[in-house]
Design a protein around this motif. Sequence first.
Motif, PDB file in Angstrom:
ATOM      1  N   VAL A 140      69.960  13.734  78.830  1.00 10.29           N
ATOM      2  CA  VAL A 140      70.189  14.278  80.548  1.00 10.29           C
ATOM      3  C   VAL A 140      69.715  15.643  80.630  1.00 10.29           C
ATOM      4  O   VAL A 140      69.888  16.387  80.074  1.00 10.29           O
ATOM      5  N   GLU A 141      68.660  15.574  81.845  1.00  7.51           N
ATOM      6  CA  GLU A 141      68.270  16.826  82.293  1.00  7.51           C
ATOM      7  C   GLU A 141      68.917  17.259  83.143  1.00  7.51           C
ATOM      8  O   GLU A 141      68.800  16.844  84.512  1.00  7.51           O
ATOM      9  N   ALA A 142      69.660  18.303  83.125  1.00  6.21           N
ATOM     10  CA  ALA A 142      70.879  19.107  84.057  1.00  6.21           C
ATOM     11  C   ALA A 142      69.927  20.133  84.693  1.00  6.21           C
ATOM     12  O   ALA A 142      69.165  20.857  84.258  1.00  6.21           O
ATOM     13  N   GLY A 143      70.440  19.868  86.138  1.00  4.45           N
ATOM     14  CA  GLY A 143      69.883  20.953  86.906  1.00  4.45           C
ATOM     15  C   GLY A 143      71.172  21.885  87.086  1.00  4.45           C
ATOM     16  O   GLY A 143      71.733  22.224  86.116  1.00  4.45           O
ATOM     17  N   ALA A 144      71.402  22.439  88.253  1.00  4.87           N
ATOM     18  CA  ALA A 144      72.376  23.662  88.740  1.00  4.87           C
ATOM     19  C   ALA A 144      73.799  22.907  88.582  1.00  4.87           C
ATOM     20  O   ALA A 144      74.708  23.606  87.910  1.00  4.87           O
ATOM     21  N   ALA A 145      73.982  21.393  88.661  1.00  3.11           N
ATOM     22  CA  ALA A 145      75.424  21.112  88.428  1.00  3.11           C
ATOM     23  C   ALA A 145      75.632  20.401  87.223  1.00  3.11           C
ATOM     24  O   ALA A 145      75.786  19.128  86.638  1.00  3.11           O
ATOM     25  N   LEU A 146      75.749  21.395  86.048  1.00  2.00           N
ATOM     26  CA  LEU A 146      75.988  21.236  84.528  1.00  2.00           C
ATOM     27  C   LEU A 146      77.227  20.574  84.370  1.00  2.00           C
ATOM     28  O   LEU A 146      77.387  19.729  83.679  1.00  2.00           O
ATOM     29  N   ASP A 147      78.257  20.951  85.247  1.00  2.00           N
ATOM     30  CA  ASP A 147      79.615  20.371  85.420  1.00  2.00           C
ATOM     31  C   ASP A 147      79.500  18.807  85.261  1.00  2.00           C
ATOM     32  O   ASP A 147      80.311  17.992  84.759  1.00  2.00           O
ATOM     33  N   ASP A 148      78.545  18.329  86.191  1.00  2.00           N
ATOM     34  CA  ASP A 148      78.745  16.970  86.811  1.00  2.00           C
ATOM     35  C   ASP A 148      77.941  16.291  85.503  1.00  2.00           C
ATOM     36  O   ASP A 148      78.436  15.295  85.149  1.00  2.00           O
ATOM     37  N   ALA A 149      76.875  16.756  84.874  1.00  2.00           N
ATOM     38  CA  ALA A 149      76.059  16.164  83.752  1.00  2.00           C
ATOM     39  C   ALA A 149      77.224  15.971  82.672  1.00  2.00           C
ATOM     40  O   ALA A 149      77.338  15.062  81.744  1.00  2.00           O
ATOM     41  N   LEU A 150      78.109  17.127  82.470  1.00  2.00           N
ATOM     42  CA  LEU A 150      79.021  16.921  81.211  1.00  2.00           C
ATOM     43  C   LEU A 150      80.199  15.998  81.420  1.00  2.00           C
ATOM     44  O   LEU A 150      80.527  15.215  80.500  1.00  2.00           O
ATOM     45  N   ARG A 151      80.798  15.938  82.682  1.00  2.00           N
ATOM     46  CA  ARG A 151      81.552  14.932  83.171  1.00  2.00           C
ATOM     47  C   ARG A 151      81.012  13.453  83.014  1.00  2.00           C
ATOM     48  O   ARG A 151      81.690  12.661  82.340  1.00  2.00           O
ATOM     49  N   ALA A 152      79.803  13.243  83.396  1.00  3.42           N
ATOM     50  CA  ALA A 152      79.211  12.178  83.029  1.00  3.42           C
ATOM     51  C   ALA A 152      79.039  11.488  81.757  1.00  3.42           C
ATOM     52  O   ALA A 152      79.090  10.327  81.304  1.00  3.42           O
TER      53      ALA A 152
END
Length: 187
Positions: free
Chosen positions: A63-75
């Motif tokens: 997963v290449e995360a942008g500013a919303a690292l929280d969303d990437a972690l939750r997903a």
Amino acid sequence: MTTPDLIFVLGGARSGKSAYAEGLAGASGRGVTYIATARGADAEFSERIAHHRARRPAHWRLVEAGAALDDALRAADGDDACVLVDCLTLWLAGLLCPPEACGPAAEDADARIDAFMAALAAARARVIVVSNEIGLGVVPLGSVTRRYVDALGRLNQRVAALAPEVTLMVAGLPLAVKTAPRPMRTA
């Protein structure tokens, strides 16, 4: 609140922190999601990214995360998951100095950091977070650089306080900074 299954790996540039964290993720026995925060800004940095990609197992989810690292972690979160975030250093640089407008911090940087910390505290997965320890050198001359060094130091302190296990990598050697019993899973 339960203690997260969190391992924080710090070190300087080329200290072996990413390879060490990847080894921990591979040894977890869980499905691994690798959350990458780097963006290839130039040819040299693109080579660094390619080196990291070549070293990772092909079956790991990326997963290449942008500013919303929280969303990437939750997903990526889940009871039987392992999530590797590599690295906070580049993520924070993107927040404070986005490519389109390098300068003072983005208005929402503090909110993004708080959201990531909340997602980290709530994670059910084993989470391994990588970050650079850049505060061991001289105080930078420029105000933008000093602001970045200070912000990363504060972020690293917050993650280290939350993590039961913190490892500092020096010359490829892992040094235990903080150890605690791992959380027990109930059936």
